[in-house]
Structures are given as C-alpha cells and as structure tokens.
Design a protein around this motif. Structure first.
Motif, PDB file in Angstrom:
ATOM      1  N   TYR A 173     -34.234  -4.727 -16.503  1.00  0.00           N
ATOM      2  CA  TYR A 173     -32.813  -4.416 -16.658  1.00  0.00           C
ATOM      3  C   TYR A 173     -31.960  -5.561 -16.143  1.00  0.00           C
ATOM      4  O   TYR A 173     -32.379  -6.289 -15.239  1.00  0.00           O
ATOM      5  N   PRO A 174     -30.744  -5.727 -16.679  1.00  0.00           N
ATOM      6  CA  PRO A 174     -29.858  -6.783 -16.194  1.00  0.00           C
ATOM      7  C   PRO A 174     -29.624  -6.724 -14.684  1.00  0.00           C
ATOM      8  O   PRO A 174     -29.613  -7.745 -14.022  1.00  0.00           O
ATOM      9  N   LEU A 175     -29.468  -5.516 -14.130  1.00  0.00           N
ATOM     10  CA  LEU A 175     -29.317  -5.377 -12.682  1.00  0.00           C
ATOM     11  C   LEU A 175     -30.645  -4.941 -12.086  1.00  0.00           C
ATOM     12  O   LEU A 175     -31.159  -3.870 -12.410  1.00  0.00           O
ATOM     13  N   GLN A 176     -31.206  -5.775 -11.256  1.00  0.00           N
ATOM     14  CA  GLN A 176     -32.489  -5.502 -10.605  1.00  0.00           C
ATOM     15  C   GLN A 176     -32.282  -5.438  -9.092  1.00  0.00           C
ATOM     16  O   GLN A 176     -31.807  -6.400  -8.488  1.00  0.00           O
ATOM     17  N   LEU A 177     -32.641  -4.312  -8.498  1.00  0.00           N
ATOM     18  CA  LEU A 177     -32.638  -4.177  -7.049  1.00  0.00           C
ATOM     19  C   LEU A 177     -33.991  -3.628  -6.622  1.00  0.00           C
ATOM     20  O   LEU A 177     -34.648  -2.922  -7.393  1.00  0.00           O
ATOM     21  N   THR A 178     -34.380  -3.919  -5.411  1.00  0.00           N
ATOM     22  CA  THR A 178     -35.613  -3.345  -4.881  1.00  0.00           C
ATOM     23  C   THR A 178     -35.354  -1.883  -4.513  1.00  0.00           C
ATOM     24  O   THR A 178     -34.194  -1.458  -4.377  1.00  0.00           O
ATOM     25  N   ASN A 179     -36.416  -1.121  -4.314  1.00  0.00           N
ATOM     26  CA  ASN A 179     -36.255   0.269  -3.879  1.00  0.00           C
ATOM     27  C   ASN A 179     -35.492   0.344  -2.559  1.00  0.00           C
ATOM     28  O   ASN A 179     -34.654   1.229  -2.383  1.00  0.00           O
ATOM     29  N   ASP A 180     -35.765  -0.575  -1.640  1.00  0.00           N
ATOM     30  CA  ASP A 180     -35.040  -0.588  -0.368  1.00  0.00           C
ATOM     31  C   ASP A 180     -33.554  -0.858  -0.572  1.00  0.00           C
ATOM     32  O   ASP A 180     -32.706  -0.245   0.086  1.00  0.00           O
ATOM     33  N   GLU A 181     -33.216  -1.766  -1.484  1.00  0.00           N
ATOM     34  CA  GLU A 181     -31.801  -2.041  -1.779  1.00  0.00           C
ATOM     35  C   GLU A 181     -31.127  -0.820  -2.395  1.00  0.00           C
ATOM     36  O   GLU A 181     -29.981  -0.490  -2.050  1.00  0.00           O
ATOM     37  N   TRP A 182     -31.831  -0.130  -3.312  1.00  0.00           N
ATOM     38  CA  TRP A 182     -31.263   1.090  -3.903  1.00  0.00           C
ATOM     39  C   TRP A 182     -31.056   2.153  -2.822  1.00  0.00           C
ATOM     40  O   TRP A 182     -30.043   2.844  -2.804  1.00  0.00           O
ATOM     41  N   THR A 239     -30.390   1.745   0.262  1.00  0.00           N
ATOM     42  CA  THR A 239     -29.233   1.357   1.070  1.00  0.00           C
ATOM     43  C   THR A 239     -27.932   1.656   0.327  1.00  0.00           C
ATOM     44  O   THR A 239     -26.954   2.087   0.930  1.00  0.00           O
ATOM     45  N   LYS A 240     -27.931   1.447  -0.953  1.00  0.00           N
ATOM     46  CA  LYS A 240     -26.731   1.601  -1.787  1.00  0.00           C
ATOM     47  C   LYS A 240     -26.402   3.060  -2.095  1.00  0.00           C
ATOM     48  O   LYS A 240     -25.233   3.425  -2.232  1.00  0.00           O
ATOM     49  N   LEU A 241     -27.419   3.908  -2.232  1.00  0.00           N
ATOM     50  CA  LEU A 241     -27.242   5.292  -2.674  1.00  0.00           C
ATOM     51  C   LEU A 241     -27.542   6.277  -1.549  1.00  0.00           C
ATOM     52  O   LEU A 241     -28.331   5.979  -0.662  1.00  0.00           O
ATOM     53  N   THR A 242     -26.945   7.475  -1.633  1.00  0.00           N
ATOM     54  CA  THR A 242     -27.324   8.538  -0.714  1.00  0.00           C
ATOM     55  C   THR A 242     -28.727   9.010  -1.089  1.00  0.00           C
ATOM     56  O   THR A 242     -29.232   8.694  -2.180  1.00  0.00           O
ATOM     57  N   ALA A 243     -29.355   9.800  -0.233  1.00  0.00           N
ATOM     58  CA  ALA A 243     -30.702  10.309  -0.521  1.00  0.00           C
ATOM     59  C   ALA A 243     -30.712  11.144  -1.803  1.00  0.00           C
ATOM     60  O   ALA A 243     -31.626  11.029  -2.624  1.00  0.00           O
ATOM     61  N   GLU A 244     -29.697  11.975  -2.002  1.00  0.00           N
ATOM     62  CA  GLU A 244     -29.625  12.808  -3.207  1.00  0.00           C
ATOM     63  C   GLU A 244     -29.393  11.947  -4.455  1.00  0.00           C
ATOM     64  O   GLU A 244     -30.022  12.166  -5.495  1.00  0.00           O
ATOM     65  N   GLU A 245     -28.503  10.968  -4.364  1.00  0.00           N
ATOM     66  CA  GLU A 245     -28.268  10.054  -5.485  1.00  0.00           C
ATOM     67  C   GLU A 245     -29.550   9.304  -5.829  1.00  0.00           C
ATOM     68  O   GLU A 245     -29.902   9.169  -6.996  1.00  0.00           O
ATOM     69  N   TYR A 246     -30.235   8.814  -4.813  1.00  0.00           N
ATOM     70  CA  TYR A 246     -31.484   8.086  -5.040  1.00  0.00           C
ATOM     71  C   TYR A 246     -32.503   8.971  -5.757  1.00  0.00           C
ATOM     72  O   TYR A 246     -33.155   8.541  -6.705  1.00  0.00           O
ATOM     73  N   HIS A 247     -32.633  10.205  -5.313  1.00  0.00           N
ATOM     74  CA  HIS A 247     -33.595  11.123  -5.926  1.00  0.00           C
ATOM     75  C   HIS A 247     -33.311  11.313  -7.416  1.00  0.00           C
ATOM     76  O   HIS A 247     -34.236  11.266  -8.237  1.00  0.00           O
ATOM     77  N   VAL A 248     -32.067  11.521  -7.789  1.00  0.00           N
ATOM     78  CA  VAL A 248     -31.738  11.745  -9.198  1.00  0.00           C
ATOM     79  C   VAL A 248     -31.765  10.436  -9.978  1.00  0.00           C
ATOM     80  O   VAL A 248     -32.429  10.332 -11.013  1.00  0.00           O
ATOM     81  N   LEU A 249     -31.065   9.426  -9.500  1.00  0.00           N
ATOM     82  CA  LEU A 249     -30.911   8.177 -10.248  1.00  0.00           C
ATOM     83  C   LEU A 249     -32.187   7.337 -10.319  1.00  0.00           C
ATOM     84  O   LEU A 249     -32.483   6.748 -11.354  1.00  0.00           O
TER      85      LEU A 249
END
Length: 142
Positions: free
Chosen positions: A10-19, A21-31
C-alpha cells in the motif's frame, strides 16, 4: 469485483507497532485485524450530517454523505465509494460464508464489507456496510 490478493504493498506503510501507537486498541482491532464493531453502536450508524468520510487510519477520503443511506443493518451504509480506486475489494470466506471485504486502498485498513443485490433502491444495488470506527466524518469543503 473481489481479488484474492492480501499481500499488496500500500502507498502508506506502517509497522504494527506504529499502527498501535497511532490507533486506539478498538480502532486497531477493527482497522488492522479486520474486526467488527457491534451493530447499532457506531457513531455514524444513524447520522445524517453532510460531509465526507475519511479513513480513520490514514485520512484518505473514502465515502460521501451523498452516497449514504439508511439500510437499518446496524452499520453506516453507502451505495458507492467517493471515487474509483479509493477502496479495494478482497474475497472473504471467513465465518463459513462468501463475502467481499472492503479495505482502504491507501493503507490497507479494513473498513467493512460490500453486498450486492439485496433489493435496496440505490443507484448501484450495492450496500457498503462500513464500521463507524473505520471512518471519520469531516465537513464538506466550501
């Protein structure tokens, strides 16, 4: 419509750790883990405010209020994305059924699923069933 590719770059690549940090636990679970919020609990399920709906993970415009409709399914529903190429489609055979997953084409985040031929009176005969937690509404520009 669906592809089997889940290894796309994908054009935007982040590591799982970066995601994380960026998202709440619930956001991370869904997204990022393709979870689903409980029906009728999302902030945009019954919302009729005009605006554009951006990916909560990366901010790219995905849907518009002009394509939102009441499907009474428990999640925000749209009959089309904002523009061609904004979302990607992945064949999903989990949970013992065949569905089409919808992801952000910019960052690969899970948004929900799209269904066809359910009899809704929409221009596309499609229902993009999107998790509220996957999107963020912004006011219309202008």
């Amino acid at each position: 419509m669906a592809t089997n590719s889940t290894n796309r770059i994908y054009p935007l690549q982040l590591t799982n750790d970066e995601w994380r940090t960026k998202l709440t636990a619930e956001e991370y679970h869904v997204l990022r883990e393709a979870g689903t919020e409980r029906p009728f609990t999302g902030e945009y399920t019954d919302d009729h405010t005009e605006g554009v709906y951006n990916c909560r993970a990366c901010g790219v415009e995905l849907f518009r209020s002009t394509e939102k409709f009441d499907s009474h399914c428990g999640w925000p529903s749209f009959f089309a994305p904002a523009a061609e190429g904004k979302v990607e489609y992945i064949e999903d055979v989990s949970l013992g059924m065949k569905r089409v997953e919808v992801r952000c084409a910019n960052c690969g985040s899970h948004l929900g699923h799209v269904f066809e031929g359910e009899g809704y009176a929409t221009p596309t005969d499609q229902r993009y069933c999107i998790n509220s937690i996957s999107i963020r509404r912004e006011p219309l520009a202008g």
